[in-house]
Scaffold this motif. Structure first.
Motif, PDB file in Angstrom:
ATOM      1  N   VAL A  93      -2.832  -8.385  -1.728  1.00 41.82           N
ATOM      2  CA  VAL A  93      -1.596  -9.012  -2.202  1.00 41.82           C
ATOM      3  C   VAL A  93      -1.919 -10.191  -3.116  1.00 41.82           C
ATOM      4  O   VAL A  93      -1.301 -10.359  -4.176  1.00 41.82           O
ATOM      5  N   ASP A  97      -1.061 -10.245  -7.033  1.00 44.47           N
ATOM      6  CA  ASP A  97      -0.187 -11.338  -7.460  1.00 44.47           C
ATOM      7  C   ASP A  97      -0.807 -12.060  -8.658  1.00 44.47           C
ATOM      8  O   ASP A  97      -0.096 -12.404  -9.621  1.00 44.47           O
ATOM      9  N   LYS A 100      -0.483  -9.696 -11.786  1.00 43.63           N
ATOM     10  CA  LYS A 100       0.854  -9.558 -12.389  1.00 43.63           C
ATOM     11  C   LYS A 100       1.352 -10.852 -13.015  1.00 43.63           C
ATOM     12  O   LYS A 100       2.260 -10.833 -13.848  1.00 43.63           O
ATOM     13  N   PRO A 194       3.178  -4.669 -10.758  1.00 44.31           N
ATOM     14  CA  PRO A 194       4.263  -5.229  -9.936  1.00 44.31           C
ATOM     15  C   PRO A 194       4.728  -4.266  -8.838  1.00 44.31           C
ATOM     16  O   PRO A 194       5.075  -4.695  -7.734  1.00 44.31           O
ATOM     17  N   ILE A 195       4.718  -2.963  -9.128  1.00 42.33           N
ATOM     18  CA  ILE A 195       5.099  -1.958  -8.123  1.00 42.33           C
ATOM     19  C   ILE A 195       4.056  -1.915  -7.016  1.00 42.33           C
ATOM     20  O   ILE A 195       4.389  -1.880  -5.824  1.00 42.33           O
ATOM     21  N   TYR A 196       2.773  -1.909  -7.405  1.00 38.65           N
ATOM     22  CA  TYR A 196       1.691  -1.881  -6.429  1.00 38.65           C
ATOM     23  C   TYR A 196       1.720  -3.132  -5.546  1.00 38.65           C
ATOM     24  O   TYR A 196       1.441  -3.070  -4.343  1.00 38.65           O
ATOM     25  N   TYR A 197       2.063  -4.256  -6.165  1.00 47.02           N
ATOM     26  CA  TYR A 197       2.154  -5.511  -5.423  1.00 47.02           C
ATOM     27  C   TYR A 197       3.203  -5.408  -4.316  1.00 47.02           C
ATOM     28  O   TYR A 197       2.965  -5.802  -3.172  1.00 47.02           O
ATOM     29  N   GLN A 198       4.362  -4.849  -4.640  1.00 48.21           N
ATOM     30  CA  GLN A 198       5.435  -4.698  -3.660  1.00 48.21           C
ATOM     31  C   GLN A 198       5.033  -3.744  -2.545  1.00 48.21           C
ATOM     32  O   GLN A 198       5.308  -3.983  -1.360  1.00 48.21           O
ATOM     33  N   GLN A 199       4.361  -2.657  -2.898  1.00 46.60           N
ATOM     34  CA  GLN A 199       3.895  -1.692  -1.898  1.00 46.60           C
ATOM     35  C   GLN A 199       2.895  -2.341  -0.940  1.00 46.60           C
ATOM     36  O   GLN A 199       2.954  -2.124   0.280  1.00 46.60           O
ATOM     37  N   GLU A 201       2.633  -5.523  -0.211  1.00 45.49           N
ATOM     38  CA  GLU A 201       3.367  -6.481   0.629  1.00 45.49           C
ATOM     39  C   GLU A 201       4.068  -5.770   1.783  1.00 45.49           C
ATOM     40  O   GLU A 201       4.074  -6.254   2.914  1.00 45.49           O
ATOM     41  N   ASN A 202       4.673  -4.612   1.495  1.00 45.42           N
ATOM     42  CA  ASN A 202       5.378  -3.850   2.533  1.00 45.42           C
ATOM     43  C   ASN A 202       4.413  -3.366   3.618  1.00 45.42           C
ATOM     44  O   ASN A 202       4.721  -3.437   4.811  1.00 45.42           O
TER      45      ASN A 202
END
Length: 237
Positions: A93, A97, A100, A194-199, A201-202
């Protein structure tokens, strides 16, 4: 084994009830000379029934305790793996971060890019996890990380070099197609960070949830057979 004992117990109860009915039919309404024998037989049956029920209860309890112990031991073994993966996804993450927020531009791809410090031993231990949904998510994300790493390790600037060895006799750059392909791959990855970052984090949040559940099981606060132990596919983070 538990089901087998249940079946045996049910069969014994059926045999007992049938035998009891036979004795009662013989005993009631008849002036039997074997009254004492029949009475004794009935009492023996009652005693046997009590003993059988007691033995069944003890066996059932022992099997349940053994299953509980095995389940807790399983979660004890998984716990350090979850901790390792949690630390790994915290690094991921942070890495994504940074990527991005760099406002990366494809024209700046003059060299290789630094990848995060991956702990391969931690990733190899993921197979010890018994949560199928979470394991699936981790495997899928590992594929994404591999794609990023492979792209970051390519020296695109070298492929686009103006050195004499990079050109053929017809004045065409030898590595042009490779350079173009790798450049497009890097560009796509940059756009999807940014998509990979959100994944990431989830998945990190799911790992944290699971660690808390396992801690409660190990500490005896929750049952290891709770239906909510494993993450559901539609579970909200």
């Amino acid at each position: 084994m538990s089901k087998k004992i249940d079946y045996i117990f049910i069969a014994c109860v059926i045999v007992f009830v049938i035998s009891l009915l036979v004795f009662i039919i013989q005993f009631i309404g008849k002036d039997s000379e074997n009254e004492a024998t029949i009475t004794s037989g009935l009492l023996s049956f009652f005693g046997g029934a009590v003993g059988a029920i007691g033995a069944y209860g003890v066996a059932k309890h022992q099997i349940n305790e053994e299953k509980k112990s095995n389940k807790i031991n399983q979660f004890n073994a998984e716990y350090p793996v979850y901790i390792g993966l949690e630390l790994e996804f915290k690094k991921i993450v942070e890495f994504l971060d940074r990527e991005k927020t760099k406002n990366l531009i494809i024209n700046r791809e003059e060299s290789q890019w630094d990848f995060y410090d991956m702990n391969e031993d931690t990733w190899e231990k993921k197979w010890r996890l018994s949560d199928p949904f979470l394991l699936k998510k981790i495997i899928e994300f590992q594929t994404i990380l591999t794609k990023i790493q492979e792209s970051y390790e390519v020296d695109i600037a070298q492929l686009n070099s103006d050195n004499r060895d990079s050109w053929n006799d017809k004045g065409i750059r030898k590595n042009f197609k490779i350079w173009k392909t790798e450049r497009e791959k890097r560009q796509k990855i940059v756009s999807e960070i940014p998509i990979y970052y959100q994944q990431a984090e989830n998945i990190l949040k799911l790992l944290e949830q699971q660690i808390e559940k396992i801690q409660n099981i190990i500490n005896g606060k929750n049952s290891p057979f709770d239906d909510n132990i494993y993450i559901k596919e539609n579970e909200k983070v």
